[in-house]
Design a protein around this motif. Structure first.
Motif, PDB file in Angstrom:
ATOM      1  N   UNK A  60       0.834  -1.193   0.000  1.00 54.75           N
ATOM      2  CA  UNK A  60       0.000   0.000   0.000  1.00 54.75           C
ATOM      3  C   UNK A  60       0.867   1.240   0.000  1.00 54.75           C
ATOM      4  N   UNK A  61       0.484   2.231  -0.750  1.00 51.91           N
ATOM      5  CA  UNK A  61       1.215   3.497  -0.830  1.00 51.91           C
ATOM      6  C   UNK A  61       2.691   3.300  -1.164  1.00 51.91           C
ATOM      7  N   UNK A  62       2.990   2.295  -2.000  1.00 45.61           N
ATOM      8  CA  UNK A  62       4.357   2.072  -2.443  1.00 45.61           C
ATOM      9  C   UNK A  62       5.265   1.406  -1.427  1.00 45.61           C
ATOM     10  N   UNK A  63       4.704   0.819  -0.386  1.00 40.99           N
ATOM     11  CA  UNK A  63       5.503   0.161   0.643  1.00 40.99           C
ATOM     12  C   UNK A  63       4.804  -1.125   1.076  1.00 40.99           C
ATOM     13  N   UNK A  64       5.592  -2.105   1.471  1.00 44.19           N
ATOM     14  CA  UNK A  64       5.013  -3.333   2.013  1.00 44.19           C
ATOM     15  C   UNK A  64       4.833  -3.162   3.519  1.00 44.19           C
ATOM     16  N   UNK A 111      -3.337   2.180   3.785  1.00 45.45           N
ATOM     17  CA  UNK A 111      -4.031   0.911   3.591  1.00 45.45           C
ATOM     18  C   UNK A 111      -3.097  -0.071   2.900  1.00 45.45           C
ATOM     19  N   UNK A 112      -3.002  -1.245   3.470  1.00 46.48           N
ATOM     20  CA  UNK A 112      -2.199  -2.337   2.922  1.00 46.48           C
ATOM     21  C   UNK A 112      -3.149  -3.472   2.583  1.00 46.48           C
TER      22      UNK A 112
END
Length: 125
Positions: A52-56, A97-98
């Protein structure tokens, strides 16, 4: 978690400190603790891979442990265990959000920011 290859095995006096990544996995295990212990490794692998948002999410947890992300502004962490794993981190400014939250059909738990900070503080003690 050691049996799943996520944490090292220790024996006797040869205990080393866990890395930030390994402590992030312990944090994930605590946050996602629902169900049999022998499934903890699979739960951690699943949740740490959520994006989410470019990150794990695993990288996010590691950054919390290493103080690269300040947890002070975190209000809560919502862990969705079903129908599909997902996580929402609510801060005073935004939501991260992930995975894909399911809305009304979701089941899981919410961890307050205070509890999250207490866990992180225990790891650094």
């Amino acid at each position: 978690m050691s049996e799943a290859g996520l944490l090292p095995f220790y024996a006797g006096k040869h205990i080393r400190h866990l890395s930030h990544r390994e402590l992030g996995r312990v944090l994930l295990a605590a946050l996602t603790d629902h169900g049999p212990v022998h499934e903890a490794g699979n739960r951690v692998r699943t949740f740490e891979a959520l994006e989410g948002s470019g990150i794990q999410f695993g990288d996010f947890c590691e950054s919390l442990i290493s103080s690269q992300i300040n947890p002070v502004g975190i209000l809560s962490v919502a862990i969705q265990s079903a129908p599909e794993p997902a996580c929402t981190v609510s801060t005073s400014a935004t939501r991260l959000t992930f995975g894909e939250p399911a809305g009304d059909t979701a089941s899981g738990r919410v961890i307050s920011g205070d509890v999250l900070r207490a866990i992180i503080e225990d790891f650094s003690a």
